[in-house]
Enzyme design. Sequence first.
Site: not given
Ligand SMILES: O=P(O)(O)OC[C@H]1O[C@@H](O)[C@H](O)[C@@H](O)[C@@H]1O
Ligand SMILES: [Mg+2]
Length: 213
Positions: A8, A10
């Site tokens: 993953d 984030d």
């Molecule tokens: O808005 P993005 O960059 O497409 O991210 C979508 C999701 O990505 C995930 O990896 C995060 O943990 C979430 O918090 C986030 O909402």
């Molecule tokens: Mg994550």
Amino acid sequence: MCKAFIFDLDGVITDTAELHFQAWSKLALEENLVFTREINEQLRGISRRDSLDIILAENVRSESQIAKMMERKNDVYLDLLNSITKDDILPGILELLLELNARQIKVVLASASRNARGILLRLGLIPLFDAIADGWSVERSKPAPDVFIHAAGQVGVNANDCVVVEDAQAGVEAGKTAGMKVIGIGPESRVGAADWRVDDTAAINLKQVLEQF
Ligand SMILES: O=P(O)(O)OC[C@H]1O[C@@H](O)[C@H](O)[C@@H](O)[C@@H]1O
Ligand SMILES: [Mg+2]
């Protein structure tokens, strides 16, 4: 035998969970919506749209208002991303990625983020990844297993030969549902369903994982 590690992004490769929190906080303030760190915890690992649905709770908005709110949040988030550098790679992750490459174990990204590729680029990590599955790759976000199944398919590895590295309850659940072993980063209450649990990225012990695999 372990043939691929699927990461993953984030909260695992870098702490962008905090930047998501700041961007959602700004939007919630402008829209007069209640948003707290507790609510933010529910957003780990799920898509931008699923996140906004949680934040909206029972506040009804039209589809076009929702699209505009997601765009405004993402604009703030992209602005915050301008501040990240290689120094924001979480502890032990660069060494782990290098070790996996040295052992010719495939390295794949599986994130719900539609900004994942750009973030890996900013961190200078693209060359260490064999494939990327991101928020554009599949319809259903975690806890559905789709993004992990797609990621393993990208490198032709069977699910039972994959290890997933996740910080979110939704992500651990998705990895297990995909039939993979999972390393969970965080408290027992959040990632207790993982096969191995560590408090932080620096505590990931590759030798132990490969021995126990
Ligand atoms: O808005 P993005 O960059 O497409 O991210 C979508 C999701 O990505 C995930 O990896 C995060 O943990 C979430 O918090 C986030 O909402
Ligand atoms: Mg994550």
